[in-house]
Enzyme design. Sequence first.
Site, PDB file in Angstrom:
ATOM      1  N   THR A 201       0.874  -1.183   0.000  1.00 37.65           N
ATOM      2  CA  THR A 201       0.000   0.000   0.000  1.00 37.65           C
ATOM      3  C   THR A 201       0.905   1.224   0.000  1.00 37.65           C
ATOM      4  OG1 THR A 201      -1.796  -1.062   1.170  1.00 37.65           O
ATOM      5  CG2 THR A 201      -1.597   1.303   1.495  1.00 37.65           C
ATOM      6  N   ARG A 229     -15.072  -6.318   0.055  1.00 39.25           N
ATOM      7  CA  ARG A 229     -14.436  -5.797   1.279  1.00 39.25           C
ATOM      8  C   ARG A 229     -13.742  -4.455   1.002  1.00 39.25           C
ATOM      9  NH1 ARG A 229      -8.868  -4.368   2.762  1.00 39.25           N
ATOM     10  NH2 ARG A 229      -8.597  -4.783   4.969  1.00 39.25           N
ATOM     11  N   THR A 252      -0.759   2.061   6.867  1.00 40.82           N
ATOM     12  CA  THR A 252      -0.666   0.800   6.108  1.00 40.82           C
ATOM     13  C   THR A 252      -0.598  -0.370   7.076  1.00 40.82           C
ATOM     14  OG1 THR A 252       0.583  -0.508   4.534  1.00 40.82           O
ATOM     15  CG2 THR A 252       1.868   1.013   5.874  1.00 40.82           C
ATOM     16  N   GLY A 255      -6.075  -3.558   7.713  1.00 40.20           N
ATOM     17  CA  GLY A 255      -7.060  -2.491   7.680  1.00 40.20           C
ATOM     18  C   GLY A 255      -8.155  -2.556   8.722  1.00 40.20           C
TER      19      GLY A 255
HETATM   20  N1  ASP Z   1      -4.400  -1.232   4.896  1.00 41.84           N
HETATM   21  C1  ASP Z   1      -4.658  -1.911   3.660  1.00 41.84           C
HETATM   22  C2  ASP Z   1      -5.980  -2.627   3.749  1.00 41.84           C
HETATM   23  O1  ASP Z   1      -6.255  -3.235   4.759  1.00 41.84           O
HETATM   24  C3  ASP Z   1      -3.600  -2.924   3.312  1.00 41.84           C
HETATM   25  C4  ASP Z   1      -2.167  -2.547   3.616  1.00 41.84           C
HETATM   26  O2  ASP Z   1      -1.881  -1.429   3.957  1.00 41.84           O
HETATM   27  O3  ASP Z   1      -1.300  -3.420   3.488  1.00 41.84           O
HETATM   28  O4  ASP Z   1      -6.708  -2.621   2.778  1.00 41.84           O
END
Ligand code: ASP
Length: 337
Positions: A201, A229, A252, A255
Site C-alpha cells: 500500500t 471488502r 498501512t 485495515g
Molecule cells: N491497509 C490496507 C488494507 O487493509 C492494506 C495494507 O496497507 O497493506 O486494505
Amino acid sequence: MLNKLSLLVLAMVLSLNIMAQDAKDKITLVIHGGAGTILKKNMTPEKEKAYREKLTEALETGYKILEDGGTSLEAVVATINVMENSPLFNAGKGAVFANNGKNELDASIMDGKTLNAGAVAGVTVIKNPINAALEVMNNSEHVLLTREGAEEFAKKQNLEIVDPSYFYTERRKQSLEKAKANEENRGQIPYSDLLNNKHGTVGCVALDQFGNLAAGTSTGGMTNKKFARVGDSPIIGAGTYANNKTCAVSSTGHGEFFMRNLVAYDVSAMMEYKGMSLEDASNKVIMDKLTELGGTGGIICVDHEGNVSMPFNTAGMYRGYIKADGSKKVLIYKDEE
Ligand code: ASP
C-alpha cells in the site's frame, strides 16, 4: 508622519518575508510503500535496489513540487502517482487480487487546511485512484464514492480509464492462488501470512511552504479479500487524516484494526486534546494501542512544524522522507536509521 508610516510598512514587509522564509524552511515530504514481513534475508540485492530507487523517485518528485512552490495536495498526488504506476507496490498497477480475480482499488486524500476530503473504493478501471479521490474532494458534494458509481464519476472528470488487465501482475496473481490453496487446506489464512505477499500500500504526507498539511493513501487492499471488502485506506480518520492544527497521517497494515482504532485521526486527537508531541502520539497509537489489539502495520506522519514520525510494529516498512534542512532517508527494515 510619512516616515513613520513607511517604517511601519517596511517592518510589515520584512516580517512577512521572515514568515515566508520560516515556512519554506519547514517543507517536508514523507512516504510509505507498505508495511509487513519485509526481511533482508528474503530480499535479493536487485529487488532491494529497485525498491530504493522507486521510493527515491517518488520522494524527489513530490519534494520538487514543494520546493517550486506547489501545494501539499499537489505533491501528495504526484508522489503517489509514481508508486501507483510502479508494479512494485500494492496500488494501481501491481495491486493485489481480490478473491473474485479482480483488482479492486481504494484511495483517499485529505486537505489539512479545509478538512475537505475525497475517497474512492472498489474501483477497477481508474488508472490512478488517488486522482479520483482528489476529484471527489474538489468536484463532488460527497466524500466517498464506490465501485461503478465512482468509475462513472471518474469518466465524467476525464480521468484516465484503463482495461482491468492493466493492473495484472504475475506475482500478485500467484499470491492469490497461494492464498486460495492455503485457505482450502487449513481454513482461514492468518493475516500475518498474507502480509508476506501483499505489502505495498502506498501513502504520502506533506507540509508545503504555505504551512498547509495534506495526506493521501492508495491500495489494492488485501489479497483474497471477499464480498466487496473495503479496508482502512479510503476511510478518512482510519487510513488517512490531515489537519493543519496537528498533523497529516497515512496508514498501512491490517485495515480492519486501523478502522476499529481510527488510527490516523487518533494521532491528531492525542495532539489536539492531550497536547502530545507528534512522536509521542504516533508511537502511542501504533506501538501501544494498535499492538495491544493485535493489529499489525505502521503510519507515516508529519506535523505543522515539519517533524516526522514513522512508527510500525512489523518487520519492515518501505518508507522515507525529505526535509527542508536537506536530510533525506529511504528505509526498509526495522533497525535501519
Ligand atoms: N491497509 C490496507 C488494507 O487493509 C492494506 C495494507 O496497507 O497493506 O486494505
